[in-house]
Scaffold this motif. Sequence first.
Motif, PDB file in Angstrom:
ATOM      1  N   ASP A 271       0.865  -1.192   0.000  1.00  0.00           N
ATOM      2  CA  ASP A 271       0.000   0.000   0.000  1.00  0.00           C
ATOM      3  C   ASP A 271       0.903   1.243   0.000  1.00  0.00           C
ATOM      4  N   SER A 272       0.331   2.412  -0.299  1.00  0.00           N
ATOM      5  CA  SER A 272       1.131   3.643  -0.280  1.00  0.00           C
ATOM      6  C   SER A 272       1.683   3.907   1.124  1.00  0.00           C
ATOM      7  N   ALA A 273       2.889   4.487   1.171  1.00  0.00           N
ATOM      8  CA  ALA A 273       3.497   4.838   2.461  1.00  0.00           C
ATOM      9  C   ALA A 273       2.866   6.148   2.939  1.00  0.00           C
ATOM     10  N   ARG A 274       2.448   6.186   4.205  1.00  0.00           N
ATOM     11  CA  ARG A 274       1.715   7.388   4.646  1.00  0.00           C
ATOM     12  C   ARG A 274       2.251   8.007   5.939  1.00  0.00           C
ATOM     13  N   LYS A 275       3.513   7.722   6.274  1.00  0.00           N
ATOM     14  CA  LYS A 275       4.024   8.269   7.544  1.00  0.00           C
ATOM     15  C   LYS A 275       4.390   9.739   7.436  1.00  0.00           C
ATOM     16  N   VAL A 276       4.767  10.196   6.247  1.00  0.00           N
ATOM     17  CA  VAL A 276       5.127  11.605   6.032  1.00  0.00           C
ATOM     18  C   VAL A 276       4.593  12.031   4.662  1.00  0.00           C
ATOM     19  N   VAL A 277       4.708  13.330   4.338  1.00  0.00           N
ATOM     20  CA  VAL A 277       4.170  13.777   3.045  1.00  0.00           C
ATOM     21  C   VAL A 277       5.247  14.251   2.062  1.00  0.00           C
ATOM     22  N   SER A 278       6.438  14.590   2.590  1.00  0.00           N
ATOM     23  CA  SER A 278       7.505  15.051   1.697  1.00  0.00           C
ATOM     24  C   SER A 278       8.865  14.783   2.335  1.00  0.00           C
ATOM     25  N   LEU A 301       9.463   9.500   9.673  1.00  0.00           N
ATOM     26  CA  LEU A 301      10.305  10.466  10.375  1.00  0.00           C
ATOM     27  C   LEU A 301      11.362   9.827  11.285  1.00  0.00           C
ATOM     28  N   VAL A 302      10.946   8.932  12.159  1.00  0.00           N
ATOM     29  CA  VAL A 302      11.871   8.445  13.195  1.00  0.00           C
ATOM     30  C   VAL A 302      12.959   7.564  12.590  1.00  0.00           C
ATOM     31  N   ALA A 303      12.553   6.496  11.899  1.00  0.00           N
ATOM     32  CA  ALA A 303      13.550   5.584  11.310  1.00  0.00           C
ATOM     33  C   ALA A 303      14.327   6.293  10.203  1.00  0.00           C
ATOM     34  N   GLY A 304      13.650   7.163   9.459  1.00  0.00           N
ATOM     35  CA  GLY A 304      14.289   7.864   8.345  1.00  0.00           C
ATOM     36  C   GLY A 304      15.383   8.801   8.825  1.00  0.00           C
ATOM     37  N   ILE A 319       8.832  16.682   5.812  1.00  0.00           N
ATOM     38  CA  ILE A 319       7.575  17.328   6.220  1.00  0.00           C
ATOM     39  C   ILE A 319       6.613  16.214   6.624  1.00  0.00           C
ATOM     40  N   ASP A 320       6.139  16.286   7.879  1.00  0.00           N
ATOM     41  CA  ASP A 320       5.286  15.199   8.377  1.00  0.00           C
ATOM     42  C   ASP A 320       3.814  15.459   8.043  1.00  0.00           C
ATOM     43  N   GLU A 322       1.456  16.511   9.790  1.00  0.00           N
ATOM     44  CA  GLU A 322       0.897  17.762  10.341  1.00  0.00           C
ATOM     45  C   GLU A 322       1.527  18.975   9.657  1.00  0.00           C
ATOM     46  N   GLN A 323       2.290  18.690   8.623  1.00  0.00           N
ATOM     47  CA  GLN A 323       3.010  19.709   7.858  1.00  0.00           C
ATOM     48  C   GLN A 323       4.048  20.456   8.672  1.00  0.00           C
ATOM     49  N   THR A 324       4.607  19.758   9.644  1.00  0.00           N
ATOM     50  CA  THR A 324       5.742  20.306  10.397  1.00  0.00           C
ATOM     51  C   THR A 324       7.021  19.873   9.701  1.00  0.00           C
ATOM     52  N   LEU A 325       7.952  20.825   9.655  1.00  0.00           N
ATOM     53  CA  LEU A 325       9.220  20.570   8.969  1.00  0.00           C
ATOM     54  C   LEU A 325      10.285  20.088   9.956  1.00  0.00           C
ATOM     55  N   HIS A 326      10.971  19.032   9.600  1.00  0.00           N
ATOM     56  CA  HIS A 326      12.041  18.488  10.448  1.00  0.00           C
ATOM     57  C   HIS A 326      13.324  18.443   9.638  1.00  0.00           C
ATOM     58  N   VAL A 327      14.453  18.804  10.268  1.00  0.00           N
ATOM     59  CA  VAL A 327      15.720  18.734   9.527  1.00  0.00           C
ATOM     60  C   VAL A 327      16.710  17.836  10.260  1.00  0.00           C
ATOM     61  N   SER A 328      17.606  17.218   9.500  1.00  0.00           N
ATOM     62  CA  SER A 328      18.579  16.298  10.088  1.00  0.00           C
ATOM     63  C   SER A 328      19.634  17.073  10.875  1.00  0.00           C
ATOM     64  N   LYS A 329      20.427  16.344  11.667  1.00  0.00           N
ATOM     65  CA  LYS A 329      21.380  16.989  12.587  1.00  0.00           C
ATOM     66  C   LYS A 329      22.352  17.928  11.875  1.00  0.00           C
ATOM     67  N   GLY A 330      22.859  17.500  10.730  1.00  0.00           N
ATOM     68  CA  GLY A 330      23.840  18.311   9.992  1.00  0.00           C
ATOM     69  C   GLY A 330      23.286  19.663   9.595  1.00  0.00           C
ATOM     70  N   LEU A 331      22.001  19.764   9.346  1.00  0.00           N
ATOM     71  CA  LEU A 331      21.394  21.051   8.962  1.00  0.00           C
ATOM     72  C   LEU A 331      21.107  21.906  10.186  1.00  0.00           C
ATOM     73  N   GLN A 332      20.884  21.264  11.326  1.00  0.00           N
ATOM     74  CA  GLN A 332      20.614  22.026  12.559  1.00  0.00           C
ATOM     75  C   GLN A 332      21.859  22.791  13.008  1.00  0.00           C
ATOM     76  N   GLN A 333      23.041  22.230  12.696  1.00  0.00           N
ATOM     77  CA  GLN A 333      24.277  22.863  13.163  1.00  0.00           C
ATOM     78  C   GLN A 333      24.622  24.113  12.373  1.00  0.00           C
ATOM     79  N   GLN A 334      24.012  24.270  11.177  1.00  0.00           N
ATOM     80  CA  GLN A 334      24.446  25.376  10.318  1.00  0.00           C
ATOM     81  C   GLN A 334      23.860  26.715  10.749  1.00  0.00           C
TER      82      GLN A 334
END
Length: 334
Positions: A271-278, A301-304, A319-320, A322-334
């Motif tokens: 079936d289509s994957a539905r944990k996140v939207v982008s 989000l979590v495993a990814g 983008i989950d 709820e349309q909240t944006l999450h960034v990986s650790k390397g982007l948070q440091q910048q």
Amino acid sequence: MLKNIVVFIAIFLYSQTVEAQWFKNSFKVMGTQAHVEFWLESNEAKQDKATENIEQHAQQLISIVQGEMQRIDEAMSPYKANSELSLINARAGTETLKITPELFHLLQVSQKISRLSKGAFDITYASIGYQYDYRNQQRPNKSAIKKALSAIDYSAIKLDEKQSTVHFAHHNVKIDLGGIAKGYAVKRCLALLKEAGVTHALVNAGGDTGLLGDRHGRPWLVGIKHPRAAYKMAVELPLENEAISTSGDYERYFIEDGVRYHHIINPQTGDSARKVVSVSIIGKDPTMVDALSTTIFVQGLVAGMKLIDSLPDYEAIIIDNEQTLHVSKGLQQQ
Ligand code: AMP
Ligand code: MG
């Protein structure tokens, strides 16, 4: 294809000896819109001759890029009966087939990402994937999915590197390279432009973009589409010498009884994957970021994020639901 619109842009920097200019072109290939943009310089002494040469040169480069994308499409399209991929799907279930080094390489990369993601990325998803028809809002029913699930198994793809052969250990296995081929095409086109001496270029195919250098003194700005507002951008990123790939559930889909059926399939359920939207992945290798964006979309989000944070060369923007944006650790440091 002949109706392609060629747009020559107009930044002319005239001097006695150097002429330089941006060139752009958009065209349709691989079931999507492709785009190329590059900076060319000419050191010819005579300005008129230089102008003619630079434009001829640009046309040549545009043809090379278009030709390369078309060549890859001819080999890897599941919709073309004579593509090498179609041949593999028709015969590798019953015989061992010799295939081109290029396709062999992509199958190997696909296997590597399947192992890395414990099967979230799996090109044999196509064993059920071909029963979805998003344009006509068709999807397989539960029993069809159940029947096909045993043929979704990347370990059934048997590769022999020495012989460059492939064999499917299960009769009903089908493969599809839609999650990786556009990134590979972008990578090939950038390599050809680089070989021709180009140092500033952007090549895009659908959600996949590769960059050579910067935009002449400033970074390229690459947008990530808003997943629920077609003409809006969720984010714009300044990038140079990087590749970025976005996988979204808005690209090919239909909605039935409030449920979105789209083109990224969870190989475990069919079936289509539905944990996140982008999911967008940034890194140097266009093939890898393409495959990883599809992978992380399936993982969620979590495993990814866990997988991306374990790979130092890649970053993610997710983008989950709820349309909240999450960034990986390397982007948070910048
Ligand atoms: P992308 O737009 O790069 O995310 O790729 C989406 C495409 O990848 C789909 O249209 C399918 O061709 C293919 N695909 C869908 N699900 C999977 C999966 N689980 N593993 C590998 N490829 C997939
Ligand atoms: Mg992808």
